[in-house]
Scaffold this motif. Structure first.
Motif, PDB file in Angstrom:
ATOM      1  N   ASP A 101       1.073  17.595   2.937  1.00  0.00           N
ATOM      2  CA  ASP A 101      -0.281  18.037   3.484  1.00  0.00           C
ATOM      3  C   ASP A 101      -1.530  17.244   3.878  1.00  0.00           C
ATOM      4  O   ASP A 101      -1.075  16.535   3.781  1.00  0.00           O
ATOM      5  N   ASP A 102      -2.940  17.904   3.911  1.00  0.00           N
ATOM      6  CA  ASP A 102      -3.504  17.131   4.310  1.00  0.00           C
ATOM      7  C   ASP A 102      -3.785  15.827   3.122  1.00  0.00           C
ATOM      8  O   ASP A 102      -4.957  15.217   3.027  1.00  0.00           O
ATOM      9  N   GLU A 183      -3.247  19.890  14.580  1.00  0.00           N
ATOM     10  CA  GLU A 183      -2.392  19.207  13.436  1.00  0.00           C
ATOM     11  C   GLU A 183      -1.476  18.726  13.558  1.00  0.00           C
ATOM     12  O   GLU A 183      -1.266  17.708  13.148  1.00  0.00           O
ATOM     13  N   SER A 213      -8.743  23.826  14.799  1.00  0.00           N
ATOM     14  CA  SER A 213      -7.721  22.509  14.188  1.00  0.00           C
ATOM     15  C   SER A 213      -7.868  21.672  14.597  1.00  0.00           C
ATOM     16  O   SER A 213      -7.887  20.306  13.599  1.00  0.00           O
ATOM     17  N   SER A 217      -8.512  17.563  12.293  1.00  0.00           N
ATOM     18  CA  SER A 217      -7.627  15.990  13.058  1.00  0.00           C
ATOM     19  C   SER A 217      -8.714  14.976  12.965  1.00  0.00           C
ATOM     20  O   SER A 217      -8.652  14.137  12.815  1.00  0.00           O
ATOM     21  N   TRP A 286      -3.274  25.249   8.867  1.00  0.00           N
ATOM     22  CA  TRP A 286      -3.282  24.161   8.487  1.00  0.00           C
ATOM     23  C   TRP A 286      -2.692  24.172   6.994  1.00  0.00           C
ATOM     24  O   TRP A 286      -2.902  25.987   6.096  1.00  0.00           O
TER      25      TRP A 286
END
Length: 305
Positions: A101-102, A183, A213, A217, A286
């Motif tokens: 994930d982020d 993403e 989204s 990014s 996300w």
């Protein structure tokens, strides 16, 4: 006379699936599962999707066969006649990236896959022998973790090799595909064509989630490009709060406390607009919620909530 349409699964039979393994053994069932993704029967497609996911993305783990699936999934998404293309994009992301994930952004492949550098074919063979030993005896090879990382790396690199093709999907009429691809692109090298595609997504009706989204990014890509900063600054005045907020978050990630005052104001208003940015009203692809990204942005500029 026009040439017959090219099948998105062309070349499927040239892969030696019997010599590759997935979570349950030799990958001889994978070609049939890929082919079933094109079935006219929705239930058959769903079953194939679930089986394929369990085989090559079992509990988040990639396997020897996983990387070989990536090019075919890419071809399927490229073909507008493929049913359920958004689900195929989702599966492609999972195979290429696993459960990341982020918190893994900005992504550094060399660091992530360092443990795989010295993996040999002998190591892979030893791990496969242990995994599929019918007798169930023998100790786990000490190389098993490194081999798993090598399969993770191989799946990522297979996607990276065709990632330039993903950019076109940001223009897809299916908003789930466009937003999911925006993403997906954050995980691969930020070439100028990719950055340009992400900047060009409009904030018009039906495109707002894809635009938002893409904003997130861009928070991680091309950090020294003033054109990106200018585009995000312009989007602080967009007509949809989710677009405004993600632009502000991206600017905070890029600029820290140099964020424009208008961006700081948008971040401050986020909780007042909470109903507009829920997973239901503004479904972002996300893992973190938009209020979660707001908290991250405030932390980045030294204003922890």
């Amino acid at each position: 006379m026009s040439a017959p349409a090219r099948s998105p699964l062309e070349g499927l039979e040239t892969v030696d699936w019997a010599d590759l393994h997935h979570a349950y053994g030799p990958a001889t069932d994978v070609p049939g599962q890929l082919a079933a993704l094109l079935s006219a029967d929705a239930e058959e497609r769903y079953e194939a999707h679930q089986q394929l996911r369990g085989n090559v993305y079992h509990q988040g783990t990639r396997w020897q066969a996983s990387r070989h699936v990536v090019p075919f999934l890419t071809e399927l998404v490229d073909d507008p006649a493929t049913p359920d293309r958004a689900a195929v994009v989702d599966l492609l992301r999972d195979i290429a990236l696993g459960d990341r994930d982020d918190t893994h952004l900005p992504f550094e492949p060399a660091r992530e896959f360092a443990r795989a550098e010295n993996v040999t074919s002998t190591d892979v063979a030893a791990v496969l022998d242990w995994l599929y030993d019918d007798d169930g005896d023998g100790d786990e090879p000490e190389e098993s973790d490194a081999v798993a990382v090598s399969w993770d790396r191989d799946a990522y690199l297979a996607a990276a090799a065709v990632s330039d093709r993903f950019a076109a999907w940001t223009n897809d009429p299916d908003p789930m595909i466009a937003a999911g691809t925006a993403e997906l692109l954050v995980w691969f090298p930020a070439t100028q064509p990719v950055v340009s595609r992400l900047m060009e997504i409009p904030a018009a009706e039906g495109r707002q989630v894809a635009r938002a989204s893409a904003n997130l990014s861009l928070g991680y890509l091309a950090p020294d490009d003033p054109a990106v900063d200018n585009r995000l600054t312009d989007l602080l005045a967009a007509g949809t709060f989710g677009v405004q907020l993600t632009a502000a978050v991206a600017l905070a990630l890029r600029l820290g406390d140099r964020i424009p005052d208008a961006g700081l104001q948008v971040l401050a208003e986020a909780r007042d607009h909470a109903d507009e940015i829920t997973e239901t009203t503004f479904p972002m692809p996300w893992h973190r919620s938009l209020l979660g990204f707001t908290a991250l942005a405030l932390y980045r500029i030294g204003l922890s909530p």
